[in-house]
Enzyme design. Structure first.
Site, PDB file in Angstrom:
ATOM      1  N   CYS A 166      24.401  44.529  12.558  1.00 49.73           N
ATOM      2  CA  CYS A 166      23.554  45.547  12.746  1.00 49.73           C
ATOM      3  C   CYS A 166      22.327  45.025  12.975  1.00 49.73           C
ATOM      4  CB  CYS A 166      23.574  46.623  11.648  1.00 49.73           C
ATOM      5  SG  CYS A 166      22.434  47.880  11.748  1.00 49.73           S
ATOM      6  N   CYS A 185      20.584  46.393  19.798  1.00 49.45           N
ATOM      7  CA  CYS A 185      21.296  47.414  19.093  1.00 49.45           C
ATOM      8  C   CYS A 185      22.860  47.073  19.433  1.00 49.45           C
ATOM      9  CB  CYS A 185      21.035  48.700  19.427  1.00 49.45           C
ATOM     10  SG  CYS A 185      22.007  49.939  18.863  1.00 49.45           S
ATOM     11  N   THR A 186      23.571  47.418  18.280  1.00 48.66           N
ATOM     12  CA  THR A 186      25.075  46.995  18.527  1.00 48.66           C
ATOM     13  C   THR A 186      25.897  47.742  19.582  1.00 48.66           C
ATOM     14  OG1 THR A 186      25.245  48.688  16.715  1.00 48.66           O
ATOM     15  CG2 THR A 186      25.751  46.368  16.088  1.00 48.66           C
ATOM     16  N   ASP A 235      28.140  46.233   9.622  1.00 47.56           N
ATOM     17  CA  ASP A 235      27.197  47.247  10.459  1.00 47.56           C
ATOM     18  C   ASP A 235      27.038  48.521   9.786  1.00 47.56           C
ATOM     19  OD1 ASP A 235      25.825  48.046  12.840  1.00 47.56           O
ATOM     20  OD2 ASP A 235      27.778  48.889  13.491  1.00 47.56           O
ATOM     21  N   SER A 236      26.109  49.339  10.312  1.00 42.34           N
ATOM     22  CA  SER A 236      25.950  50.722   9.787  1.00 42.34           C
ATOM     23  C   SER A 236      27.224  51.512  10.120  1.00 42.34           C
ATOM     24  CB  SER A 236      24.721  51.104  10.451  1.00 42.34           C
ATOM     25  OG  SER A 236      24.915  51.104  11.863  1.00 42.34           O
ATOM     26  N   GLU A 281      27.896  56.847  21.805  1.00 43.91           N
ATOM     27  CA  GLU A 281      28.999  57.306  20.884  1.00 43.91           C
ATOM     28  C   GLU A 281      29.869  58.402  21.551  1.00 43.91           C
ATOM     29  OE1 GLU A 281      27.417  58.015  16.971  1.00 43.91           O
ATOM     30  OE2 GLU A 281      27.159  55.866  16.642  1.00 43.91           O
TER      31      GLU A 281
HETATM   32  N1  DGL Z   1      23.925  49.567  14.365  1.00 39.34           N
HETATM   33  C1  DGL Z   1      22.735  50.162  14.300  1.00 39.34           C
HETATM   34  C2  DGL Z   1      21.903  48.962  14.764  1.00 39.34           C
HETATM   35  O1  DGL Z   1      22.185  47.988  15.516  1.00 39.34           O
HETATM   36  C3  DGL Z   1      22.799  51.290  15.482  1.00 39.34           C
HETATM   37  C4  DGL Z   1      23.171  52.456  14.918  1.00 39.34           C
HETATM   38  C5  DGL Z   1      22.436  52.907  13.640  1.00 39.34           C
HETATM   39  O2  DGL Z   1      21.136  53.331  13.875  1.00 39.34           O
HETATM   40  O3  DGL Z   1      22.852  52.908  12.563  1.00 39.34           O
HETATM   41  O4  DGL Z   1      20.753  48.952  14.962  1.00 39.34           O
END
Ligand code: DGL
Length: 259
Positions: free
Chosen positions: A70, A179-180, A7-8, A147
């Site tokens: 992600c 989105c995660t 993931d990011s 967050e």
């Molecule tokens: N993990 C990203 C997603 O699911 C959200 C956080 C980010 O923007 O990096 O799109």
């Protein structure tokens, strides 16, 4: 089986937690690219490059399945990852779309600006001819709200509601949480849209993995299976966010440089 998830950053732990809870008898490597997050506002080219680097890292560590947790990375990098690697690549977009019931005629999608702009969900959903209306909205404010734990404040619920008003007005039957981070505010979204089925990507990708792994292999207590959690950066802010979002995460976090 050794399963790699990337993931990011931290949010993908929603996917990791769901999958390892359901299929404990596997080894897991999680990579959160905290040094380069957020992905949700970045370009296709950049997100693709990051996704390749992340997958290289997981494959080098011996992962036999890759899960792109992600949504922003899944939106842009699935074709290139599937072409480059000869191992199964799962992602949240395909799993989320497959979860839409056949009787559904109006669907909504929420996600980061990159995910919504990519039309990744839209393109797949359009193949379902029964769908009469697909409405999408990017909600960039949700990631910082989650967050920083701000969603626990009642006053912030109005802001969340305001971002969802399109879906309330158009009476969608299902809403994809693209989105995660969004599974963490599922109860609040449910209160705002009580009659809407919420599609949680972490649950849906776990369902997809389930049919891939053999049942017998995953029954029984977990013994000696490894969990490795890597992040590409660790800061005070990151430690705080990890505590806010996943206070019961009992694994040690390791730092890695993959650039
Ligand atoms: N993990 C990203 C997603 O699911 C959200 C956080 C980010 O923007 O990096 O799109």
């Amino acid at each position: 089986m050794k399963i790699g998830i990337f993931d990011s950053g931290i949010g993908g732990l929603t996917v990791f937690k769901e999958i390892e809870k359901r299929f404990p008898k596997n080894d897991y490597v999680y990579l959160g690219d905290t040094a380069r997050l957020p992905y949700g506002i970045k370009s296709k080219k950049t997100i693709k490059n990051y996704s390749l680097k992340n997958t290289d890292f997981l494959v080098d560590r011996g992962c036999e399945i890759i899960i792109v947790a992600c949504n922003s990375a899944s939106s842009y990098s699935i074709p290139i990852l599937k072409k480059r690697y000869k191992i199964p690549i799962f992602n949240v977009i395909e799993s989320g779309v497959n979860a839409i019931s056949n009787s559904c005629s109006k669907v909504g999608i929420i996600g980061t600006p990159s995910t919504i702009e990519s039309e990744s969900y839209l393109k797949l959903l359009k193949k379902n001819k029964k769908l009469k209306k697909i409405i999408s909205e990017s909600c960039p404010i949700f990631v910082p709200i989650i967050e920083q734990g701000l969603y626990k404040k009642k006053s912030v619920h109005f802001l969340i509601k305001d971002n969802l008003k399109k879906f309330q007005r158009d009476q969608v039957e299902a809403l994809i949480l693209g989105c995660t981070h969004y599974p963490l505010i599922k109860p609040i979204i449910k209160k705002i849209l009580p009659n809407v089925t919420l599609i949680d990507s972490s649950v849906e990708v776990a369902n997809s993995i389930g049919s891939f792994l053999s049942n017998t292999e995953n029954i029984g207590p977990k013994v000696n299976f490894k969990r490795e959690i890597f992040f590409t950066d660790k800061s005070k802010y990151f430690e705080e966010v990890l505590k806010v979002m996943f206070k019961n995460l009992n694994y040690k976090v390791k730092l890695v440089d993959i650039r």
